[in-house]
Design an enzyme around this catalytic site. Structure first.
Site, PDB file in Angstrom:
ATOM      1  CE  LYS A  70       6.170 -15.055  -2.476  1.00  0.00           C
ATOM      2  NZ  LYS A  70       7.281 -14.210  -2.130  1.00  0.00           N
ATOM      3  CE  LYS A 119      12.225 -20.312  -3.128  1.00  0.00           C
ATOM      4  NZ  LYS A 119      13.017 -19.775  -2.037  1.00  0.00           N
ATOM      5  CE  LYS A 137      14.948 -14.957   3.754  1.00  0.00           C
ATOM      6  NZ  LYS A 137      14.311 -14.183   2.680  1.00  0.00           N
TER       7      LYS A 137
HETATM    8  P1  ATP Z   1      10.786 -15.758   0.903  1.00  0.00           P
HETATM    9  O1  ATP Z   1      10.105 -17.038   1.283  1.00  0.00           O
HETATM   10  O2  ATP Z   1      10.443 -14.620   1.775  1.00  0.00           O
HETATM   11  O3  ATP Z   1      10.693 -15.468  -0.559  1.00  0.00           O
HETATM   12  P2  ATP Z   1      13.366 -16.961   0.471  1.00  0.00           P
HETATM   13  O4  ATP Z   1      13.845 -17.957   1.438  1.00  0.00           O
HETATM   14  O5  ATP Z   1      12.845 -17.430  -0.839  1.00  0.00           O
HETATM   15  O6  ATP Z   1      12.323 -16.030   1.222  1.00  0.00           O
HETATM   16  P3  ATP Z   1      14.696 -14.688  -0.702  1.00  0.00           P
HETATM   17  O7  ATP Z   1      15.019 -13.513   0.164  1.00  0.00           O
HETATM   18  O8  ATP Z   1      13.491 -14.616  -1.589  1.00  0.00           O
HETATM   19  O9  ATP Z   1      14.586 -15.963   0.250  1.00  0.00           O
HETATM   20  O10 ATP Z   1      15.960 -15.041  -1.584  1.00  0.00           O
HETATM   21  C1  ATP Z   1      17.294 -14.737  -1.207  1.00  0.00           C
HETATM   22  C2  ATP Z   1      18.277 -15.450  -2.105  1.00  0.00           C
HETATM   23  O11 ATP Z   1      18.302 -16.839  -1.758  1.00  0.00           O
HETATM   24  C3  ATP Z   1      17.936 -15.393  -3.603  1.00  0.00           C
HETATM   25  O12 ATP Z   1      19.145 -15.280  -4.322  1.00  0.00           O
HETATM   26  C4  ATP Z   1      17.269 -16.730  -3.862  1.00  0.00           C
HETATM   27  O13 ATP Z   1      17.434 -17.130  -5.214  1.00  0.00           O
HETATM   28  C5  ATP Z   1      18.050 -17.635  -2.908  1.00  0.00           C
HETATM   29  N1  ATP Z   1      17.245 -18.780  -2.440  1.00  0.00           N
HETATM   30  C6  ATP Z   1      16.095 -18.714  -1.727  1.00  0.00           C
HETATM   31  N2  ATP Z   1      15.642 -19.937  -1.437  1.00  0.00           N
HETATM   32  C7  ATP Z   1      16.522 -20.802  -1.989  1.00  0.00           C
HETATM   33  C8  ATP Z   1      16.596 -22.228  -2.038  1.00  0.00           C
HETATM   34  N3  ATP Z   1      15.682 -22.989  -1.455  1.00  0.00           N
HETATM   35  N4  ATP Z   1      17.631 -22.790  -2.690  1.00  0.00           N
HETATM   36  C9  ATP Z   1      18.572 -22.030  -3.271  1.00  0.00           C
HETATM   37  N5  ATP Z   1      18.576 -20.682  -3.262  1.00  0.00           N
HETATM   38  C10 ATP Z   1      17.563 -20.062  -2.633  1.00  0.00           C
HETATM   39 MG    MG Z   2      11.914 -15.988  -2.243  1.00  0.00          MG
END
Ligand code: ATP
Ligand code: MG
Length: 329
Positions: free
Chosen positions: A111, A193, A196
């Protein structure tokens, strides 16, 4: 009963990576554990974000979680900033967190490259996560693989705080990770991965047409240039999603038809799109009902914050006492 804490950022729409990797499991876990699920808006303000839409994104995330099956009768569902003890404990833990450990975090390294001048919040983010968990003395934290390193740091912070202020007691118990089966859902680009913040997602509230529009151009096995080229399902993200969303006989057919070049990637994607949209339909119906009653969502969050705060206050009282800080009456 063991306690579980888990959080999700309102940094964008709830996507199928979050759903398959985390939220489905939350829905399952709330049946047998004392669960706290938190929309972590204080985490979502790390770095650049749009302040004008944060409140509505927090609301939408809550709607998504409720629609996906988080049950406020079974779990405590709340918004992080409505429980000020998160930020308070973060500061207190900040005093025992080694800088070197923070700099070593993979997510920080990733990041921080996005900034010319790195905000301290990007570095200190895992301390807030430690505070989230330790505030409730959670025993278990269901996390995707992306968060394992941060959880390890939480354990380290708890150990250090206990060693310094615990007088031989583990006042802040070390939480353990609970890894879900679908550990890491890849994004539609097939490169990173699903996340969001990366714009490679399918939202759980997207219409069948929108799902198809996103799946159609999604990355598959690059060896399948034309329909006649055989592929290797194991390296294809679409196959990985089939395994999570399609019935076993469909998964077997997908693998056979890919290896044998019996159908093209679009055929395979069409079946996935139908199965995914069918799985999302009941969630979308519930979301529609919740969207029509926003006061009900606020009520659920108000109640959740009050319940969370009762636990949080007690931990803060204990922590401040041990650290020699004066208490308000
Ligand atoms: P950001 O990009 O803002 O970090 P994010 O999509 O990674 O968003 P988070 O809010 O960071 O989402 O994570 C929420 C939950 O979803 C956590 O438990 C994280 O481990 C899980 N998670 C996020 N992305 C994935 C993915 N691609 N596969 C499986 N689990 C995920
Ligand atoms: Mg995340």
């Amino acid at each position: 009963m063991s306690r579980i804490f888990s959080g999700i950022q309102p940094s964008g729409e709830l996507h199928i990576g979050n759903w398959l990797g985390a939220v489905q499991n939350w829905v399952h876990l709330q049946q047998s554990y004392d669960c706290l699920f938190c929309v972590v808006d204080l985490h979502a303000i790390t770095g650049k974000y749009d302040a004008a839409s944060l409140a509505s994104r927090t609301h939408d995330m809550t709607v998504g979680l409720l629609a996906a099956g988080v049950d406020p009768e079974k779990a405590i569902l709340f918004v992080q900033s409505q429980v000020p003890e998160h930020a308070e404990l973060q500061w207190l833990l900040n005093t025992v967190t080694p800088l070197g450990e923070l700099e070593r975090m993979t997510q920080f390294k990733d990041k921080s490259q996005r900034y010319e001048s790195i905000p301290a919040g990007v570095l200190n983010y895992p301390i807030l996560m430690a505070a989230d968990i330790l505030l409730y003395k959670a025993d278990l934290v269901p996390v995707g693989e992306d968060q394992v390193q941060h959880l390890e740091l939480t354990r380290e912070i708890a150990r250090r705080w206990n060693a310094e202020f615990g007088n031989g007691q583990d006042i802040l118990p070390e939480p353990k990770p609970l890894l879900t089966e679908a550990k890491r859902i890849m994004g539609l680009d097939g490169q990173a991965k699903m996340s969001k913040s990366l714009g490679n997602t399918i939202g759980i509230l997207e219409s069948p047409e929108a799902v198809w529009a996103k799946l159609r151009p999604a990355m598959t096995d690059p060896a399948r240039v034309t329909k006649k080229d055989p592929g290797t399902p194991e390296i294809c993200n679409i196959y990985a999603l089939h395994k999570l969303l399609s019935p076993p006989d469909t998964v077997a057919t997908v693998a056979k038809n890919c290896r044998g070049a019996l159908w093209g990637c679009l055929d395979c994607k069409r079946v996935l799109a139908d199965n995914l949209s069918a799985a999302l339909a009941p969630i979308q119906a519930r979301a529609k009902e919740l969207q029509a009653t926003p006061h009900r969502v606020s009520e659920i969050l108000g109640d959740g914050a009050a319940r969370a705060r009762r636990i949080a206050r007690e931990t803060i009282r204990e922590v401040k006492e041990r650290m020699g800080l004066s208490q308000s009456t």
